[in-house]
Write a protein that holds these residues in place. Structure first.
Motif, short mmCIF file in Angstrom:
data_model
loop_
_atom_site.label_atom_id
_atom_site.label_comp_id
_atom_site.label_asym_id
_atom_site.label_seq_id
_atom_site.Cartn_x
_atom_site.Cartn_y
_atom_site.Cartn_z
N LEU A 29 33.78 43.94 42.55
CA LEU A 29 34.79 42.98 42.08
C LEU A 29 35.83 43.66 41.22
O LEU A 29 37.01 43.32 41.25
CB LEU A 29 34.12 41.87 41.27
CG LEU A 29 33.56 40.71 42.11
CD1 LEU A 29 32.87 39.70 41.20
CD2 LEU A 29 34.67 40.04 42.90
N ARG A 30 35.37 44.64 40.45
CA ARG A 30 36.30 45.37 39.58
C ARG A 30 37.35 46.10 40.37
O ARG A 30 38.44 46.35 39.89
CB ARG A 30 35.51 46.37 38.73
CG ARG A 30 35.05 45.76 37.43
CD ARG A 30 34.72 46.84 36.45
NE ARG A 30 33.81 46.31 35.45
CZ ARG A 30 32.72 46.91 35.03
NH1 ARG A 30 32.39 48.08 35.53
NH2 ARG A 30 31.97 46.37 34.12
N GLU A 31 36.99 46.44 41.58
CA GLU A 31 37.95 47.20 42.39
C GLU A 31 39.04 46.31 43.01
O GLU A 31 40.05 46.81 43.49
CB GLU A 31 37.21 47.95 43.50
CG GLU A 31 36.43 49.14 42.97
CD GLU A 31 35.59 49.79 44.04
OE1 GLU A 31 35.43 49.20 45.12
OE2 GLU A 31 35.09 50.90 43.79
N VAL A 32 38.79 44.99 42.98
CA VAL A 32 39.73 44.09 43.64
C VAL A 32 41.17 44.21 43.15
O VAL A 32 42.08 44.39 43.96
CB VAL A 32 39.23 42.62 43.57
CG1 VAL A 32 40.31 41.65 44.02
CG2 VAL A 32 37.99 42.47 44.42
N PRO A 33 41.40 44.17 41.82
CA PRO A 33 42.81 44.26 41.37
C PRO A 33 43.47 45.56 41.84
O PRO A 33 44.62 45.55 42.25
CB PRO A 33 42.70 44.24 39.85
CG PRO A 33 41.36 43.69 39.54
CD PRO A 33 40.48 44.01 40.69
N GLY A 34 42.71 46.64 41.80
CA GLY A 34 43.25 47.93 42.24
C GLY A 34 43.68 47.88 43.70
O GLY A 34 44.80 48.27 44.05
#
Lengths: 269, 330
Positions: free
Chosen positions: A5-10
């Motif tokens: 999920l943390r990678e989503v904005p990236g």
């Protein structure tokens, strides 16, 4: 899961950025198939005017000839620049001489001189040599650039001196070391330098415009400018010419893509 | 060579030019066009490509608002603004467009009144120039009323009328080639003269933008070149009849306008004999002093216009432009 999920904005950011980067290419592709009026109305769907644009473009300009001139210049420049700058970069790193750092500093300073300042004397030199309208006059000023020498010198830092010494002990002469050991090891740097030089030479406009006066020796960027120089610009035809002019650099880049990335980051495998 | 740059080049590089005195009967060209390539009373150029200004409008859009092309002929800019607002209200289409930061429209207005950015001695006359002030006032009115759409690039400007979002344009006649890109609008265009400035002495309905002239280089066989120009661009209706349909090059040479090809009705312009009309317009265009620093002055005025549109007081913006040009002139 949380990590993903943390990678989503990236990825979202990269996704948006990709759309921005690809849109001009998409518009170029689509516009090459549309009429001038459709291009001016910003039509985003492919049209049926590709063939018509081809016919108009080839009637208006000698595209094959311009492609030939551009290719000769870009290939000639790339091959010569790679040979000369790699030998220079190799020499700067491998051999020891007191003045070499001073010489390198002078070279780097030369990078700061804008081309506009050297253009007129350069023209006078080639005019005196009778080389106006010659492709040679476009190639020669571009075959030795401080940037490439620096790139090769930096990459040569990682070239293991043990190999060099072993080769010397085995009786290989200096030229053979360069040709048979250095070049294969530095493949990635050669690829990166090749892509940079090819693209710069292919897209170069100012100097060819100055030294190549006759239309018969015009390059692709000059041809594109000529297409928009008359009373009326046919934007569909213009986009088709831009598309054709972009193809060679795209092909070169795609072939050398992997090595290019390695070369720029300075990796040796 | 581009007319606006002709004097600049002759004065800066006198060694490169030959006199063109014998290359044409200059009385057969509009005086305003001959003046571009005349330095100290000597002719250095033979006028070729016409930059005579036209007002071109969509007759179908005008009709929708209850007007005809005659309502836009021989009018003043005040009339124009009133009518153009009406057209905008009734059809949603502005009548004009142009590049933001470009001084083309202002320069056409200025020249239409026989005024310039320089006096006869080459001194800049940007500050306290009544005609320039009237031109800028008019331009600001047009933009503020929404009847002149400012865009960012030349291609966008061409796009505004080709895609039908703007229903007219004012520019050199060379724009007619781009107008005709819009094949679906064929028959719906008409050409007339420009509105003239209100309350300015010497104001006319005629102006020019661009255009070019032939120069004879100093290393040429001057007699041969003069003879060539005299029997072609300054003496052959056949030449102009050939190049008009094939390339859209409109003549400055007044006798060319009398030929059959120029009198041909043009379908795109609803059967109007546009090119003969334009050659006639050309004869009435007032002269414009260009000189060596013309482009510097135009750039300074462009900057001033951008400032004025964003709210700076006109007098101080023009004073600043005047100082910028004086500084450039040293």
């Amino acid at each position: 899961m949380i990590k993903k999920l943390r990678e989503v904005p990236g990825y979202a950011f990269l996704g948006i950025w990709t759309v921005f980067s690809l849109f001009p290419l998409y518009f170029m592709l689509v516009s090459a198939t549309n009429t001038s009026q459709d291009v001016l109305s910003s039509r985003l769907l492919p049209g049926g005017a590709l063939f018509e644009n081809f016919v108009k473009l080839f009637q208006a300009q000698d595209v094959l000839r311009a492609m030939g001139s551009s290719a000769a210049i870009a290939l000639g420049t790339t091959v010569l620049a790679l040979v000369i700058c790699s030998i220079a970069g190799y020499g700067f790193e491998v051999y020891h001489s007191r003045g070499k750092d001073v010489l390198m500093a002078v070279l780097l300073l030369a990078m700061m001189i804008p081309f506009a300042a050297t253009m007129i004397p350069l023209f006078q030199v080639f005019a005196k040599l009778g080389l106006v309208n010659s492709l040679f006059a476009v190639i020669v000023p571009a075959i030795s650039t401080p940037l490439l020498i620096l790139l090769f010198r930096q990459s040569s830092r990682a070239f293991p001196t043990e190999i060099l010494e072993a080769a010397r002990v085995d009786g290989l002469n200096e030229l053979s070391i360069y040709a048979r050991i250095y070049i294969p090891t530095m493949r990635a740097t050669f690829a990166a330098a090749g892509v940079i030089t090819f693209m710069t030479a292919w897209n170069n406009y100012l100097w060819p415009r100055v030294i190549l006066i006759k239309n018969e020796v015009q390059t692709m960027p000059m041809l594109i400018v000529n297409l928009s120089a008359g009373y009326v610009t046919d934007y569909g035809v213009l986009m088709l010419a831009v598309l054709l002019a972009s193809l060679p650099t795209v092909v070169v880049f795609l072939i050398l893509q992997r090595q290019f990335a390695n070369g720029i980051t300075g990796a040796i495998k | 060579m581009q007319n606006n740059a002709f004097q600049k080049n002759v004065i800066n590089y006198p060694d490169l030019f030959s006199e063109a005195t014998d290359a044409a009967d200059f009385s057969e060209f509009p005086q305003s066009v001959v003046d571009y390539s005349t330095v100290d009373g000597v002719n250095y150029g033979v006028p070729f490509d016409s930059g005579t200004a036209i007002g071109a409008y969509r007759t179908d859009v005008l009709a929708e608002a209850g007007y005809t092309i005659d309502d836009f002929t021989d009018i003043t800019w005040d009339d124009f603004v009133t009518k153009a607002k009406d057209v905008l209200a009734k059809t949603g289409k502005p009548l004009l467009s142009g590049q933001a930061g470009s001084s083309d429209t202002i320069m056409m207005m200025l020249q239409s009144a026989g005024a310039s950015l320089f006096d006869a001695d080459g001194n800049p006359t940007i500050a306290d120039n009544k005609a320039l002030e009237a031109s800028i006032d008019t331009y600001v009115d047009l933009v503020n009323a929404g009847v002149f759409t400012e865009v960012n690039s030349w291609d966008e400007y061409i796009g505004t009328f080709v895609n039908g979002s703007v229903a007219g344009t004012i520019n050199g006649v060379w724009i007619s080639g781009s107008l005709q890109t819009a094949t679906d609008q064929a028959g719906n265009w008409a050409v007339t003269n420009l509105p003239k400035l209100d309350g300015v002495s010497g104001a006319t309905n005629f102006s020019a933008n661009g255009g070019s002239s032939w120069a004879i280089s100093s290393n040429a066989d001057v007699d041969l070149a003069s003879d060539f120009l005299k029997s072609t661009f300054a003496g052959s209706t056949e030449l102009y009849d050939t190049i008009l349909p094939s390339s859209g090059a409109v003549a400055n040479w007044i006798p060319a306008g009398d030929s059959d090809v120029y009198a041909q009705p043009v379908d795109f312009f609803g059967g109007q004999a546009v090119y003969a009309d334009v050659v006639t317009f050309g004869a009435s265009v007032p002269s414009n002093n260009t000189g060596v620093y013309y482009y510097e002055a135009r750039d300074a005025v462009s900057t001033a216009i951008t400032k004025i549109i964003s709210g700076t007081d006109m007098a101080s913006a023009l004073d600043e432009a005047q100082s910028a040009v004086e500084f450039a002139m040293g």
